[in-house]
Write an enzyme that holds these catalytic residues in place. Sequence first.
Site, short mmCIF file in Angstrom:
data_model
loop_
_atom_site.label_atom_id
_atom_site.label_comp_id
_atom_site.label_asym_id
_atom_site.label_seq_id
_atom_site.Cartn_x
_atom_site.Cartn_y
_atom_site.Cartn_z
N ARG A 188 -2.53 -6.24 -7.73
CA ARG A 188 -1.23 -7.06 -7.50
C ARG A 188 -1.12 -8.42 -8.37
O ARG A 188 0.15 -8.84 -8.76
CB ARG A 188 -1.56 -7.85 -6.03
CG ARG A 188 -1.31 -6.81 -4.95
CD ARG A 188 -1.39 -7.68 -3.59
NE ARG A 188 -2.91 -8.14 -3.59
CZ ARG A 188 -3.66 -8.47 -2.59
NH1 ARG A 188 -3.30 -8.20 -1.70
NH2 ARG A 188 -5.19 -8.95 -2.76
N LYS A 231 -16.91 -6.68 7.05
CA LYS A 231 -15.75 -7.33 7.27
C LYS A 231 -15.28 -7.48 8.52
O LYS A 231 -15.59 -6.26 9.29
CB LYS A 231 -14.60 -6.42 6.48
CG LYS A 231 -14.55 -6.92 4.96
CD LYS A 231 -13.24 -6.19 4.40
CE LYS A 231 -12.83 -6.56 2.88
NZ LYS A 231 -11.75 -6.01 2.38
N SER A 275 -2.69 -7.60 3.34
CA SER A 275 -3.13 -7.46 4.69
C SER A 275 -3.46 -8.94 5.32
O SER A 275 -3.24 -9.04 6.72
CB SER A 275 -4.20 -6.58 4.88
OG SER A 275 -3.78 -5.10 4.43
N HIS A 315 0.82 -1.30 -0.16
CA HIS A 315 -0.03 0.08 -0.12
C HIS A 315 0.72 1.12 0.06
O HIS A 315 0.61 2.37 -0.79
CB HIS A 315 -0.92 0.11 1.51
CG HIS A 315 -2.06 -1.01 1.42
ND1 HIS A 315 -2.02 -1.81 2.34
CD2 HIS A 315 -2.87 -1.42 0.47
CE1 HIS A 315 -2.99 -2.51 2.37
NE2 HIS A 315 -3.52 -2.44 1.07
#
Length: 163
Positions: free
Chosen positions: A95, A46, A133, A22
Site C-alpha cells: 500500500r 493476532k 482491515s 484486497h
Amino acid sequence: MTTTKNTTAVYPGTFDPITNGHSDLIERAARLFDRIIVAVALNPSKTTAFSAEERVQLVREVLAPFSNVEVYSFDTLLVDFVQSHNATMILRGLRAVSDFEYEFQLAGMNRRLAPGIETLFLTPAEQYSYISSSLVKEIAALDGDISDFVHEKVRAALNRRMR
C-alpha cells in the site's frame, strides 16, 4: 492481458476482514494467473474480530464471482502451504513505501526457505491504497460508514460483530 500459464499464486493474509483493497489485488491477479489461492492465516498472536471459519466464509462470499480463486486457511509456514498446493508464486500487496521494508524481509526469508517460490508485489488501485482491515474495524466500532471500504456482506457482518 496474457496469463502466466499453469501458474498458481498464493495471496496470504489475515483478512480480518477482507477489504476492497484486497479484492482489487485478487481481481487483477485472477487475470494474470490460472489459479489464485487466498490463504487465510491462523495467527494465534493476532486478536481477530472474526474466527478463521468466519474469515474464510466472508472471503469466499466476496470472491465468488472469480472462478479461478480458491480460499483456504493455514497455520503452517507459508512456504510449506504454497508447496503443498503446487504453487510457485506468493502474491503480496504494497500500500505504501512503509510496507516495503517488512515485505522485502519476508520475501527474502521465504526465498531462503524455498528457493523455487517467487514473491510478486502488487499495489492496490489508488482509491484503495489507504484502506486497512484495522482502520475498517476501528471505523465500524465507532459506528462509522465503511460501505466504501468493504463488500456489503463484510459491512453487514462487521456491523453485527461490533454491536
